[in-house]
Scaffold this active site. Structure first.
Site, PDB file in Angstrom:
ATOM      1  CG  HIS A   1     -12.796 114.605  -6.632  1.00  0.00           C
ATOM      2  ND1 HIS A   1     -13.735 113.669  -6.028  1.00  0.00           N
ATOM      3  CD2 HIS A   1     -11.858 113.627  -6.848  1.00  0.00           C
ATOM      4  CE1 HIS A   1     -13.381 112.466  -5.787  1.00  0.00           C
ATOM      5  NE2 HIS A   1     -12.409 112.379  -6.347  1.00  0.00           N
TER       6      HIS A   1
ATOM      7  CG  HIS B   1      -7.749 111.272  -4.176  1.00  0.00           C
ATOM      8  ND1 HIS B   1      -8.372 112.729  -3.730  1.00  0.00           N
ATOM      9  CD2 HIS B   1      -8.277 110.856  -5.066  1.00  0.00           C
ATOM     10  CE1 HIS B   1      -9.027 112.871  -4.701  1.00  0.00           C
ATOM     11  NE2 HIS B   1      -9.555 111.783  -5.560  1.00  0.00           N
TER      12      HIS B   1
ATOM     13  CD  GLU C   1      -5.958 107.582 -10.709  1.00  0.00           C
ATOM     14  OE1 GLU C   1      -6.891 107.706 -11.093  1.00  0.00           O
ATOM     15  OE2 GLU C   1      -5.437 106.959  -9.612  1.00  0.00           O
ATOM     16  CG  ASP C   2      -6.706 112.306 -12.667  1.00  0.00           C
ATOM     17  OD1 ASP C   2      -6.452 111.329 -13.384  1.00  0.00           O
ATOM     18  OD2 ASP C   2      -7.498 112.541 -11.757  1.00  0.00           O
TER      19      ASP C   2
ATOM     20  CG  ASP D   1     -11.142 108.927  -4.744  1.00  0.00           C
ATOM     21  OD1 ASP D   1     -11.962 109.812  -5.391  1.00  0.00           O
ATOM     22  OD2 ASP D   1     -10.588 107.904  -5.328  1.00  0.00           O
TER      23      ASP D   1
END
Length: 196
Positions: A46, A70, A74-75, A134
């Site tokens: 991704h 990106h 958050e991940d 994204d």
């Protein structure tokens, strides 16, 4: 600046060097062992695809690096200050722009997405390029899985109508003040999501 095959204006001076290579390695390390929803595809695919879209639409090295990273906040739990120390404040700002929330625990899905959409509406063109890349890759991945007959909607933490609302609202926020070919391509993909 000259138009590429997609109509985007691309500077012939754009090139990616050692910083991009470093970010590629770093992103691969951060996402090692992670998988995309539903398909078991290595997650790094991704960020690579998002960076490819950014590059196709003329993004500079900072934007391409931000595309690779990106989802780092958050991940992967990486702080914006860590990204700034490695790749500069501009890259960190672009990654923050693409992050829907760094809060733990995360706010409820609808509130988190609505807040992110509101922030995206106010972004500059450089950040919108990364965010749109994204969202385009995510939307086209959903469409591909739907065409394969897969039950994709169960992979999300929100029902189908909410996920489709999110993509439509995000596409509208990105188009606001940004008449870019990538925004139009995203809108086309989002319309196809609503046609299923």
């Amino acid at each position: 600046m000259a138009p590429n095959d997609d109509g985007a204006r691309v500077s012939v001076e754009v090139s990616y060097g050692p910083r991009f290579a470093s970010a590629l390695t770093y992103a691969a390390e951060l996402h090692r062992g992670q998988r995309r929803k539903g398909g078991g595809v290595p997650y790094i695919v991704h960020p690579l695809a998002v960076a490819s879209v950014v590059g196709t639409y003329g993004g500079d090295e900072d934007q391409a690096i931000a595309a690779l990273l990106h989802d780092a906040i958050e991940d992967c739990g990486v702080g914006a200050e860590t990204i700034a120390a490695r790749y500069g404040e501009r890259v960190a700002g672009l990654v923050v722009a693409a992050t829907d929330s760094d809060a733990h625990p995360r706010p409820p899905w609808r509130a988190r997405k609505a807040a992110h959409i509101a922030r995206v509406r106010r972004l500059d063109a450089d950040a919108k390029l990364v965010v749109a890349a994204d969202k385009l890759h995510n939307a086209t991945s959903i469409l591909r899985d739907l065409r394969r007959g897969r039950e994709v909607w169960g992979w999300f933490s929100a029902p189908r109508d909410q996920v489709r609302w999110y993509y439509r609202a995000m596409a509208e926020a990105l188009r606001d003040g940004w008449p870019h070919p990538l925004a139009a391509e995203l809108s086309f993909a989002v319309a196809a999501l609503h046609a299923d």
